[in-house]
Scaffold this active site. Structure first.
Site, short mmCIF file in Angstrom:
data_model
loop_
_atom_site.label_atom_id
_atom_site.label_comp_id
_atom_site.label_asym_id
_atom_site.label_seq_id
_atom_site.Cartn_x
_atom_site.Cartn_y
_atom_site.Cartn_z
N ASP A 18 0.68 -1.52 -0.06
CA ASP A 18 -0.09 0.00 0.12
C ASP A 18 0.78 1.32 0.15
O ASP A 18 0.40 2.21 0.48
CB ASP A 18 -0.97 0.03 1.20
CG ASP A 18 -2.18 -0.97 1.07
OD1 ASP A 18 -2.21 -1.68 0.00
OD2 ASP A 18 -2.85 -1.28 1.97
N LYS A 110 -5.43 -5.93 -4.08
CA LYS A 110 -6.18 -6.55 -2.81
C LYS A 110 -7.35 -5.54 -2.75
O LYS A 110 -7.14 -4.38 -3.09
CB LYS A 110 -5.38 -6.89 -1.67
CG LYS A 110 -4.76 -5.63 -1.09
CD LYS A 110 -4.02 -6.20 0.41
CE LYS A 110 -3.32 -4.82 0.75
NZ LYS A 110 -4.15 -3.98 1.32
N CYS A 143 -3.26 -3.51 7.43
CA CYS A 143 -2.94 -4.41 6.25
C CYS A 143 -1.51 -5.16 6.41
O CYS A 143 -1.32 -6.28 6.07
CB CYS A 143 -2.64 -3.42 4.90
SG CYS A 143 -4.31 -2.80 4.48
#
Length: 199
Positions: A18, A110, A143
């Protein structure tokens, strides 16, 4: 690099999670405080991984602009006039400056916290002989943590978090989550220690 060194890293992969404009840049309404500070260390971790022959896996969120594939708790962010974080094709979904997907890297999209949830990550790693993971990116309680716990559940070993190439909203949140993950057997070196130790 000697072939023996490359052989040593054959079963290891680096996950970069991310590190996208919407989550890192202060100009974004949903940016993570502390995220921008780790960008240089993530860049360095990627460079070291490539020198070692470690495959780099870019784990990113990319949502439908309507938010219909986002978690229920985040759907409100995609209503009219809202920021629509990491919408597919947007500048916000792109990697921050300094991080570039190169030939031979792998991009994994994702839509939930864990990189393993409803993705092909486990099968991809298995088919490429990967048994050990090194984790960088944001953010530690969500995450990073969810991906790490799933990796441990899938028997990846060792699982390593580079503590100064990962971040949370505050140092306290980051430290407490690192503590929890260390307690389930996760290795937690600094970037310098990882570069020197060879784990």
């Amino acid at each position: 690099m000697a072939s023996g060194d490359t052989e040593k890293w054959r079963s290891t992969a680096l996950l970069v999670i991310d590190m996208q404009n919407d989550f890192i840049l202060p100009s974004s309404p949903i940016h993570l405080r502390g995220g921008q500070a780790i960008v240089p260390n993530v860049i360095k971790a990627v460079e070291v991984a490539r020198k070692r022959g470690i495959p780099v896996i870019w784990v990113v969120r990319e949502h439908d602009p309507s938010g219909r594939d986002a978690e229920l708790l985040r759907r409100h962010m995609y209503s009219p006039g809202k920021p629509k974080p990491a919408s597919k094709g947007s500048v916000g979904a792109e990697l921050v400056d300094g991080l570039v997907i190169k030939e031979g890297d792998y991009k994994l999209v994702k839509t939930r916290f864990s990189a393993f949830f409803n993705t092909n990550l486990h099968s991809y790693l298995q088919s490429n002989g990967i048994t050990s993971l090194v984790i960088t990116g944001v953010q530690t309680p969500n995450c990073i943590r969810q991906t790490v716990f799933d990796a441990v559940a899938w028997n990846y070993h060792p699982v390593t978090i580079i503590v100064d190439a990962t971040a949370a909203a505050t140092p306290e949140i980051h430290t407490s989550n690192i503590f929890d993950m260390k307690n389930i057997g996760v290795m937690t070196p600094t970037l310098e220690q990882w570069c020197e130790s060879g784990h």
